[in-house]
Design an enzyme around this catalytic site. Structure first.
Site, PDB file in Angstrom:
ATOM      1  N   THR A  67       7.228   0.465   6.176  1.00 26.11           N
ATOM      2  CA  THR A  67       8.153   1.503   5.726  1.00 26.11           C
ATOM      3  C   THR A  67       9.575   0.970   5.706  1.00 26.11           C
ATOM      4  O   THR A  67       9.804  -0.238   5.910  1.00 26.11           O
ATOM      5  CB  THR A  67       7.986   2.796   6.574  1.00 26.11           C
ATOM      6  OG1 THR A  67       8.762   3.827   5.961  1.00 26.11           O
ATOM      7  CG2 THR A  67       8.433   2.611   8.023  1.00 26.11           C
ATOM      8  N   LYS A  71       9.998  -2.483   2.850  1.00 29.47           N
ATOM      9  CA  LYS A  71       8.981  -2.397   1.797  1.00 29.47           C
ATOM     10  C   LYS A  71       9.123  -3.450   0.692  1.00 29.47           C
ATOM     11  O   LYS A  71       8.135  -3.831   0.074  1.00 29.47           O
ATOM     12  CB  LYS A  71       9.015  -1.001   1.152  1.00 29.47           C
ATOM     13  CG  LYS A  71       8.385   0.086   1.999  1.00 29.47           C
ATOM     14  CD  LYS A  71       8.430   1.405   1.237  1.00 29.47           C
ATOM     15  CE  LYS A  71       7.532   2.436   1.865  1.00 29.47           C
ATOM     16  NZ  LYS A  71       7.447   3.662   1.066  1.00 29.47           N
ATOM     17  N   ASN A  92       3.625  -0.912   0.692  1.00 29.71           N
ATOM     18  CA  ASN A  92       3.612   0.014   1.844  1.00 29.71           C
ATOM     19  C   ASN A  92       2.372  -0.179   2.720  1.00 29.71           C
ATOM     20  O   ASN A  92       2.258   0.448   3.768  1.00 29.71           O
ATOM     21  CB  ASN A  92       3.744   1.482   1.402  1.00 29.71           C
ATOM     22  CG  ASN A  92       2.428   2.070   0.942  1.00 29.71           C
ATOM     23  OD1 ASN A  92       1.558   1.348   0.440  1.00 29.71           O
ATOM     24  ND2 ASN A  92       2.251   3.364   1.097  1.00 29.71           N
ATOM     25  N   ASP A 107       1.625   4.582  -2.370  1.00 24.77           N
ATOM     26  CA  ASP A 107       2.494   5.749  -2.582  1.00 24.77           C
ATOM     27  C   ASP A 107       2.281   6.377  -3.970  1.00 24.77           C
ATOM     28  O   ASP A 107       2.233   7.598  -4.105  1.00 24.77           O
ATOM     29  CB  ASP A 107       3.977   5.356  -2.453  1.00 24.77           C
ATOM     30  CG  ASP A 107       4.403   5.180  -1.005  1.00 24.77           C
ATOM     31  OD1 ASP A 107       3.818   5.828  -0.122  1.00 24.77           O
ATOM     32  OD2 ASP A 107       5.335   4.388  -0.764  1.00 24.77           O
ATOM     33  N   ALA A 132      16.733   8.049  -7.543  1.00 25.46           N
ATOM     34  CA  ALA A 132      16.341   6.748  -8.093  1.00 25.46           C
ATOM     35  C   ALA A 132      16.184   5.716  -6.987  1.00 25.46           C
ATOM     36  O   ALA A 132      16.545   4.556  -7.138  1.00 25.46           O
ATOM     37  CB  ALA A 132      17.384   6.302  -9.115  1.00 25.46           C
ATOM     38  N   GLY A 134      13.428   4.345  -3.593  1.00 26.31           N
ATOM     39  CA  GLY A 134      12.065   3.826  -3.479  1.00 26.31           C
ATOM     40  C   GLY A 134      11.004   4.865  -3.795  1.00 26.31           C
ATOM     41  O   GLY A 134      10.009   4.568  -4.477  1.00 26.31           O
TER      42      GLY A 134
HETATM   43  P1  NAP Z   1      16.124   6.114  -0.898  1.00 27.29           P
HETATM   44  O1  NAP Z   1      15.468   4.869  -1.380  1.00 27.29           O
HETATM   45  O2  NAP Z   1      17.253   6.047   0.059  1.00 27.29           O
HETATM   46  O3  NAP Z   1      16.619   6.907  -2.226  1.00 27.29           O
HETATM   47  C1  NAP Z   1      17.205   8.181  -2.151  1.00 27.29           C
HETATM   48  C2  NAP Z   1      17.671   8.640  -3.521  1.00 27.29           C
HETATM   49  O4  NAP Z   1      18.292   9.923  -3.350  1.00 27.29           O
HETATM   50  C3  NAP Z   1      18.748   7.763  -4.170  1.00 27.29           C
HETATM   51  O5  NAP Z   1      18.675   7.912  -5.559  1.00 27.29           O
HETATM   52  C4  NAP Z   1      20.028   8.363  -3.623  1.00 27.29           C
HETATM   53  O6  NAP Z   1      21.148   8.157  -4.452  1.00 27.29           O
HETATM   54  C5  NAP Z   1      19.680   9.828  -3.635  1.00 27.29           C
HETATM   55  N1  NAP Z   1      20.426  10.555  -2.612  1.00 27.29           N
HETATM   56  C6  NAP Z   1      20.474  10.273  -1.300  1.00 27.29           C
HETATM   57  N2  NAP Z   1      21.244  11.171  -0.654  1.00 27.29           N
HETATM   58  C7  NAP Z   1      21.690  12.020  -1.589  1.00 27.29           C
HETATM   59  C8  NAP Z   1      22.557  13.138  -1.560  1.00 27.29           C
HETATM   60  N3  NAP Z   1      23.063  13.603  -0.426  1.00 27.29           N
HETATM   61  N4  NAP Z   1      22.830  13.763  -2.714  1.00 27.29           N
HETATM   62  C9  NAP Z   1      22.307  13.317  -3.842  1.00 27.29           C
HETATM   63  N5  NAP Z   1      21.483  12.239  -3.949  1.00 27.29           N
HETATM   64  C10 NAP Z   1      21.182  11.613  -2.830  1.00 27.29           C
HETATM   65  O7  NAP Z   1      15.070   7.098  -0.250  1.00 27.29           O
HETATM   66  P2  NAP Z   1      13.528   7.249  -0.634  1.00 27.29           P
HETATM   67  O8  NAP Z   1      12.711   6.324   0.173  1.00 27.29           O
HETATM   68  O9  NAP Z   1      13.435   7.173  -2.115  1.00 27.29           O
HETATM   69  O10 NAP Z   1      13.193   8.716  -0.079  1.00 27.29           O
HETATM   70  C11 NAP Z   1      13.703   9.877  -0.709  1.00 27.29           C
HETATM   71  C12 NAP Z   1      13.083  11.104  -0.043  1.00 27.29           C
HETATM   72  O11 NAP Z   1      11.684  11.122  -0.288  1.00 27.29           O
HETATM   73  C13 NAP Z   1      13.243  11.148   1.487  1.00 27.29           C
HETATM   74  O12 NAP Z   1      13.499  12.467   1.884  1.00 27.29           O
HETATM   75  C14 NAP Z   1      11.906  10.712   2.014  1.00 27.29           C
HETATM   76  O13 NAP Z   1      11.602  11.301   3.263  1.00 27.29           O
HETATM   77  C15 NAP Z   1      10.982  11.282   0.940  1.00 27.29           C
HETATM   78  N6  NAP Z   1       9.740  10.513   0.838  1.00 27.29           N
HETATM   79  C16 NAP Z   1       8.590  11.203   0.983  1.00 27.29           C
HETATM   80  C17 NAP Z   1       7.391  10.535   0.881  1.00 27.29           C
HETATM   81  C18 NAP Z   1       6.105  11.302   1.033  1.00 27.29           C
HETATM   82  O14 NAP Z   1       5.065  10.668   1.241  1.00 27.29           O
HETATM   83  N7  NAP Z   1       6.129  12.616   0.917  1.00 27.29           N
HETATM   84  C19 NAP Z   1       7.366   9.157   0.629  1.00 27.29           C
HETATM   85  C20 NAP Z   1       8.576   8.488   0.488  1.00 27.29           C
HETATM   86  C21 NAP Z   1       9.767   9.184   0.598  1.00 27.29           C
HETATM   87  P3  NAP Z   1      22.109   6.885  -4.225  1.00 27.29           P
HETATM   88  O15 NAP Z   1      21.272   5.686  -4.555  1.00 27.29           O
HETATM   89  O16 NAP Z   1      23.213   7.123  -5.178  1.00 27.29           O
HETATM   90  O17 NAP Z   1      22.525   6.914  -2.784  1.00 27.29           O
END
Ligand code: NAP
Length: 288
Positions: A67, A71, A92, A107, A132, A134
């Site tokens: 994680t 990753k 993952n 995923d 945009a 992971g």
């Molecule tokens: P990440 O790689 O950090 O990407 C987050 C994305 O959201 C980026 O595009 C970021 O924009 C944007 N963002 C972050 N904070 C923001 C805010 N306050 N306002 C607007 N945009 C924001 O995170 P990730 O791994 O993709 O995870 C995203 C979410 O999905 C998390 O909540 C995670 O827990 C969830 N998730 C769930 C699963 C599941 O199995 N259900 C699996 C993976 C992730 P910038 O790049 O501009 O910062």
């Protein structure tokens, strides 16, 4: 359970692991399966990742989950990277086969399975994804693999959305846009599926949600949130209030875990047991 020298070891490489619920979910599934496996949290700082991966091999692990933040970087230390991980650009799950480390990504398929569990198919439809990072990358790869007709990715930084679009270029139309643009609003008004792939709404900031022009959405639109803590986010609650079908992020977490379980053991996981363990763990975090 009795842990012996024969017990197969799997676990989770990440940093920091904090409140990860994967150990609870997997150990619950192992307990009912009759398989002699244990799932361990393996907190690994980034500067020690290569040693940790070498340790997986040296200590005879059957595999691990990977994680944040490892990753992508972990791919440098593997013997082979499966197509599922190449498509997403991240690993993952690692499976150890005859001392060879093979990287997978569950995923994307986990996300599509979670939609199927909710009775939703995406072939020939269109989707709009907020975010945009992971998770967005995995979701878009999953949607494209499931024959979606088009995807629009909206991000506050358009170059990141464009980056994901380029990753899957040439298969179906995938477009990156700024989420405050009129193009994004137009895509939202025509889409069949809206996905929140940002942390907006995640505990403890549970009141936030992506900025959706609700009145422009078609009534049949499915609202999907990857956030699973809380299981019912304010985004999902608003979708339900407006009569949309909603799908929470817990399903994806469970299904990606069940696919990893199957890669390690060759057996199907009991996803109901995994769900119970996940929900109990989430409740305990929120009560603290
Ligand atoms: P990440 O790689 O950090 O990407 C987050 C994305 O959201 C980026 O595009 C970021 O924009 C944007 N963002 C972050 N904070 C923001 C805010 N306050 N306002 C607007 N945009 C924001 O995170 P990730 O791994 O993709 O995870 C995203 C979410 O999905 C998390 O909540 C995670 O827990 C969830 N998730 C769930 C699963 C599941 O199995 N259900 C699996 C993976 C992730 P910038 O790049 O501009 O910062």
């Amino acid at each position: 359970m009795q842990i012996t020298a024969k017990t197969q070891k799997v676990g989770l490489l990440g940093w920091p692991l904090g409140h990860s619920l994967s150990p609870a979910m997997h150990n619950a599934a192992f307990a009912v399966s009759g398989l002699d496996y244990i799932y361990l949290p393996l907190s690994t700082p980034p500067n020690l990742l290569s040693q940790a991966v070498a340790g997986i091999r040296a200590l005879g692990f059957a595999g691990v989950n990977v994680t944040i933040p490892h990753k992508v970087t972990v791919m440098d230390y593997l013997d082979e990277v499966d197509t599922s991980a190449k498509l997403v650009g991240a690993v993952n799950t690692i499976v150890v086969k005859e001392e060879r480390l093979i990287g997978y990504n569950t995923d994307a398929d986990g996300y599509i399975c979670s939609l199927k569990q909710a009775g939703i198919t995406v072939a020939g439809k269109s989707a709009v994804v907020f975010g945009a990072g992971g998770a967005a990358r995995a979701v878009v790869a999953g949607l494209v693999g499931a024959n979606i007709a088009s995807v629009t990715i909206g991000a506050r930084d358009q170059s990141k959305a464009d980056g994901i679009a380029q990753l899957v270029a040439g298969t179906v139309p995938v477009m990156g846009v700024a989420w405050d643009s009129s193009t994004f609003v137009a895509a939202l008004s025509q889409t069949n599926l809206v996905v929140n792939a940002t942390p907006l709404g995640m505990y403890p900031a549970i009141a936030s949600q992506p900025s959706v022009p609700w009145d422009l959405l078609q009534q049949s639109v499915v609202i999907s949130d990857l956030v699973y803590n809380p299981p019912i986010t304010s985004f999902l609650a608003e979708g339900t209030r407006r009569g949309h079908t909603v799908v929470g992020g817990a399903g994806m977490l469970i299904e990606q875990g069940a696919l990893a379980f199957e890669l390690w053991t060759g057996c199907k996981a009991d996803t109901q047991v995994m769900r119970q363990a996940l929900l109990a763990g989430l409740e305990a975090i929120i009560k603290k």
